[in-house]
Design a protein around this motif. Structure first.
Motif, mmCIF file in Angstrom:
data_model
loop_
_atom_site.group_PDB
_atom_site.id
_atom_site.type_symbol
_atom_site.label_atom_id
_atom_site.label_comp_id
_atom_site.label_asym_id
_atom_site.label_seq_id
_atom_site.Cartn_x
_atom_site.Cartn_y
_atom_site.Cartn_z
ATOM 1 N N PHE A 1 4.140 -14.510 1.792
ATOM 2 C CA PHE A 1 2.846 -13.828 1.756
ATOM 3 C C PHE A 1 1.692 -14.819 1.595
ATOM 4 N N LEU A 2 0.647 -14.554 2.363
ATOM 5 C CA LEU A 2 -0.585 -15.342 2.300
ATOM 6 C C LEU A 2 -1.720 -14.441 1.821
ATOM 7 N N ASP B 1 -1.177 -5.951 3.644
ATOM 8 C CA ASP B 1 0.151 -5.440 3.328
ATOM 9 C C ASP B 1 0.204 -4.991 1.866
ATOM 10 N N LEU B 2 -0.519 -3.911 1.580
ATOM 11 C CA LEU B 2 -0.639 -3.377 0.229
ATOM 12 C C LEU B 2 -0.341 -1.881 0.248
ATOM 13 N N ALA B 3 0.396 -1.405 -0.761
ATOM 14 C CA ALA B 3 0.629 0.030 -0.889
ATOM 15 C C ALA B 3 -0.626 0.738 -1.397
ATOM 16 N N ARG B 4 -1.486 -0.009 -2.121
ATOM 17 C CA ARG B 4 -2.709 0.567 -2.678
ATOM 18 C C ARG B 4 -3.943 -0.250 -2.277
ATOM 19 N N ARG C 1 -7.502 -10.248 1.807
ATOM 20 C CA ARG C 1 -6.458 -9.662 2.662
ATOM 21 C C ARG C 1 -5.120 -10.322 2.332
ATOM 22 N N VAL C 2 -4.132 -9.497 2.023
ATOM 23 C CA VAL C 2 -2.778 -9.959 1.738
ATOM 24 C C VAL C 2 -1.961 -9.769 3.013
ATOM 25 N N ASP C 3 -1.295 -10.826 3.466
ATOM 26 C CA ASP C 3 -0.561 -10.776 4.719
ATOM 27 C C ASP C 3 0.856 -11.278 4.521
#
Length: 148
Positions: A74-75, A11-14, A139-141
């Motif tokens: 967020f994890l 879940d990242l814009a970049r 990984r951002v979730d």
């Protein structure tokens, strides 16, 4: 010596790929760390690298800007090339919450990690199980919601 890429995804814009050389462009922090290792007892090492929080913040996580607490769901999952993995909450390293100095180490005991890839270092942990060598993916979730 080959450069090892770390994939920043989720879940990242970049979303991006970074090498140790890329991580060296960030402000470097130093940490003298002692932790217990189940197989070899207490370990003492010196690590240098940028803060995980700074690197991930630059990748623009998909927080809802209207809700300050949105960050709490967020994890961050960190996977090593060897299959070792750990999960952290975003709040652990966020300066507004846990403010832990979690590093993406670029050196260990003054030895560059260019070929091996960066290492996740949690100086506050008594046990070294969440220290991940040779990071392959972070990984951002933001999918976790209480009651969902």
């Amino acid at each position: 010596m080959p450069q090892t890429d770390v994939v920043l995804a989720g879940d990242l814009a970049r979303p991006t790929r970074l090498t140790v050389a890329d991580l060296l462009t960030w402000p470097q922090r130093r940490a003298a760390v002692s932790f217990e290792c189940a197989t070899s007892g207490v370990q003492h090492h010196r690590f240098t690298g940028p803060l995980l929080h700074d690197v991930l913040s630059a990748a623009k996580p998909g927080f809802d800007p209207a809700r300050r607490e949105d960050r709490l769901r967020f994890l961050v999952a960190v996977h090593g090339a060897d299959g070792h993995h750990a999960v952290l909450s975003w709040a652990e390293s966020d300066p507004d919450f846990g403010n832990a100095a979690v590093l993406l180490a670029t050196t260990v005991d003054d030895t560059p990690l260019d070929g091996a890839g960066p290492q996740l270092v949690l100086p506050q942990d008594r046990c070294g199980a969440r220290h991940i060598s040779g990071i392959a993916t972070i990984r951002v979730d933001g999918g976790y919601r209480v009651g969902a």
